[in-house]
Design a protein around this motif. Structure first.
Motif, mmCIF file in Angstrom:
data_model
loop_
_atom_site.group_PDB
_atom_site.id
_atom_site.type_symbol
_atom_site.label_atom_id
_atom_site.label_comp_id
_atom_site.label_asym_id
_atom_site.label_seq_id
_atom_site.Cartn_x
_atom_site.Cartn_y
_atom_site.Cartn_z
ATOM 1 N N ASP A 124 1.068 -1.122 -0.090
ATOM 2 C CA ASP A 124 -0.036 -0.016 0.080
ATOM 3 C C ASP A 124 0.811 1.520 0.110
ATOM 4 O O ASP A 124 1.470 1.495 0.873
ATOM 5 N N THR A 127 0.006 5.159 2.596
ATOM 6 C CA THR A 127 -0.980 4.466 3.362
ATOM 7 C C THR A 127 -1.824 5.291 4.172
ATOM 8 O O THR A 127 -2.965 4.844 4.759
ATOM 9 N N GLY A 130 -3.231 4.020 7.458
ATOM 10 C CA GLY A 130 -2.848 2.672 7.476
ATOM 11 C C GLY A 130 -4.282 1.780 6.951
ATOM 12 O O GLY A 130 -4.326 0.680 7.091
ATOM 13 N N ALA A 133 -3.890 -0.810 3.986
ATOM 14 C CA ALA A 133 -3.058 -1.770 4.562
ATOM 15 C C ALA A 133 -3.465 -2.894 5.562
ATOM 16 O O ALA A 133 -3.569 -4.071 5.543
ATOM 17 N N ALA A 147 3.703 -1.321 3.904
ATOM 18 C CA ALA A 147 3.029 0.140 3.629
ATOM 19 C C ALA A 147 3.926 1.258 3.884
ATOM 20 O O ALA A 147 4.979 1.089 4.544
ATOM 21 N N GLU A 149 4.575 5.378 3.683
ATOM 22 C CA GLU A 149 3.838 6.912 3.963
ATOM 23 C C GLU A 149 4.941 8.023 4.246
ATOM 24 O O GLU A 149 5.916 7.658 4.881
ATOM 25 N N ALA A 158 -0.429 5.605 11.265
ATOM 26 C CA ALA A 158 -0.684 4.489 10.660
ATOM 27 C C ALA A 158 0.363 3.602 11.506
ATOM 28 O O ALA A 158 -0.174 2.353 11.873
ATOM 29 N N THR A 162 -1.390 0.261 13.290
ATOM 30 C CA THR A 162 -0.978 -1.082 12.640
ATOM 31 C C THR A 162 -0.080 -1.840 13.602
ATOM 32 O O THR A 162 0.539 -2.898 13.579
ATOM 33 N N LEU A 170 5.474 -1.102 8.126
ATOM 34 C CA LEU A 170 5.390 0.084 7.777
ATOM 35 C C LEU A 170 6.786 0.711 7.817
ATOM 36 O O LEU A 170 7.438 0.584 8.696
ATOM 37 N N SER A 191 -2.577 1.840 -4.311
ATOM 38 C CA SER A 191 -2.672 3.291 -3.923
ATOM 39 C C SER A 191 -3.859 4.039 -4.030
ATOM 40 O O SER A 191 -4.462 4.088 -4.848
#
Ligand SMILES: C[S@@+](CC[C@H](N)C(=O)[O-])C[C@H]1O[C@@H](n2cnc3c(N)ncnc32)[C@H](O)[C@@H]1O
Length: 285
Positions: A124, A127, A130, A133, A147, A149, A158, A162, A170, A191
Motif C-alpha cells: 500500500d 498509506t 494505514g 494496509a 505500507a 507513507e 499508521a 498497525t 510500515l 494506492s
C-alpha cells in the motif's frame, strides 16, 4: 444543572445545521455518544427515556460542538474513523479514510486472495492512517503487507493503527523508492494517491481546511504521483501482479492511457456504487 439529552440534541443539531454541517443530527448524536461512551442507538434511546447529561459532560460536549461548527471533521473530534470492519485512530495530520476507498480496497483483497502464493505480498503506497494496509492484513491474514507513507504526521497515525498487526511492515518513505528490496516479488500494489489537480480546491471545508495538502494535491492535472506510482509498481510487481489505483471520477481515461504508455496490460476502470469511475486496475506484463 443536568441538561435533558433530547433538547440538547435538538439545539446542537440546529446550530450545526446553521453552520452548514451536512448531517447535523447524526453528528450531534455521535458527539454526545463520544462524550458518554455510548453508541448512536444508545444516545437515541437515552433521549427517548428523557435522560439528562451531567453538567461537566455538557461542557465537554459544547467544546466539541464549537470545533464542529468550525468544520473540523467529526472523525478528528471523536478520534476514530470506520473503514470496512476496522475502527482507525485518526486526527490532525492524517487523511480521514473514505467510504469509496473501502470498495477500491476490495480489488486488492480479491487479488491477494486469488494469488497462488502461500504468503502473497501486498503493498500500500501512501498509506495515510494505514486503512488499506490494515484491511488487506486482517482480511487476508496469510498475506505479508508492506505500507509506505511520506508524511511523518500521517506515518505516526499508521504506526499506531498497525502496531499489533504482525503481518504489516510500515516505513516512512517516498513511494518513488519504497521497498526496493521487494522488486519483482509483489502480488498486489494498491494506492489511493493524492490526485486532486492543484487548482481544483475542494468545496467542503472539512477537506479543504483539515485534510493534509500532501494527501490531496497531485500537480497540474492531479496525476503527478500516479505517474511515479505506475513506474514504481512496475518494478515492485511480479509478472501478472495487480495494480489498483483510486482516482477522481474524470481521470480514468487519462490513467489508462498513461498505464498503457508505461507497458501495463488489461488496464480497466471500475465504477463505484454511485456509478462514478473511481478505480483503475492493471496487470504487470
Ligand atoms: C489520499 S491520501 C490516502 C491515504 C490512505 N491510503 C487512505 O486511503 O485513506 C494519500 C496519502 O499519500 C501520502 N503521500 C503523498 N505523496 C506521497 C509520496 N510521494 N510517498 C508516499 N506517500 C505519499 C499522503 O501523505 C497521504 O497520506
Amino acid at each position: 444543572m443536568p441538561a435533558p439529552i433530547a433538547a440538547l440534541l435538538r439545539s446542537i443539531a440546529q446550530r450545526l445545521a446553521a453552520a452548514g454541517v451536512p448531517d447535523p443530527l447524526v453528528d450531534a448524536e455521535l458527539l454526545l455518544g463520544h462524550i458518554r461512551g455510548m453508541s448512536r442507538g444508545e444516545v437515541q434511546a437515552a433521549a427517548v427515556r428523557g435522560d439528562a447529561l451531567a453538567e461537566e459532560d455538557a461542557a465537554a460536549l459544547a467544546q466539541l460542538v464549537e470545533r464542529r461548527i468550525g468544520h473540523e471533521p467529526l472523525q478528528h473530534l471523536t478520534g476514530s474513523a470506520p473503514f470496512r470492519h476496522l475502527q482507525l485512530a485518526v486526527g490532525p495530520g492524517v487523511f480521514v479514510p473514505r467510504p469509496e476507498t473501502e470498495q477500491v480496497a476490495q480489488f486488492a483483497i480479491d487479488a491477494l486472495l486469488n494469488a497462488p502464493d502461500a504468503a502473497p505480498i501486498g503493498i500500500d503506497l501512501g498509506t495515510g492512517s494505514g486503512a488499506i494496509a490494515l484491511a488487506m492484513a486482517t482480511e487476508v491474514p496469510h498475506a505479508r503487507i508492506f505500507a509506505a507513507e511520506l508524511s511523518p504526521e500521517a506515518h505516526a497515525w499508521a504506526a499506531r493503527n498497525t502496531v499489533s498487526a504482525e503481518n504489516v511492515t510500515l516505513v516512512q518513505a517516498d513511494l518513488a523508492e519504497a521497498f526496493a528490496e521487494l522488486d519483482g516479488q509483489a502480488a498486489v500494489v494498491i494506492s489511493n494517491p493524492p490526485y486532486v489537480p492543484d487548482d481544483a480546491i475542494p468545496r467542503d471545508p472539512e477537506v479543504r481546511l483539515f485534510d493534509p495538502a500532501l494527501a490531496l494535491y497531485g500537480g497540474p492535472d492531479g496525476l503527478d504521483v500516479v505517474r511515479v506510482l505506475s513506474r514504481r509498481a512496475l518494478a515492485l510487481l511480479r509478472p501478472g501482479g495487480t495494480l489498483v489505483i483510486e482516482h477522481g471520477e474524470l481521470q480514468g481515461a487519462a490513467i489508462r492511457a498513461l498505464l498503457a504508455d508505461d507497458g501495463w496490460r488489461a488496464a480497466a476502470t471500475h465504477p463505484d456504487l454511485t456509478h462514478r469511475d473511481r478505480a483503475t486496475t492493471a496487470l504487470r506484463p
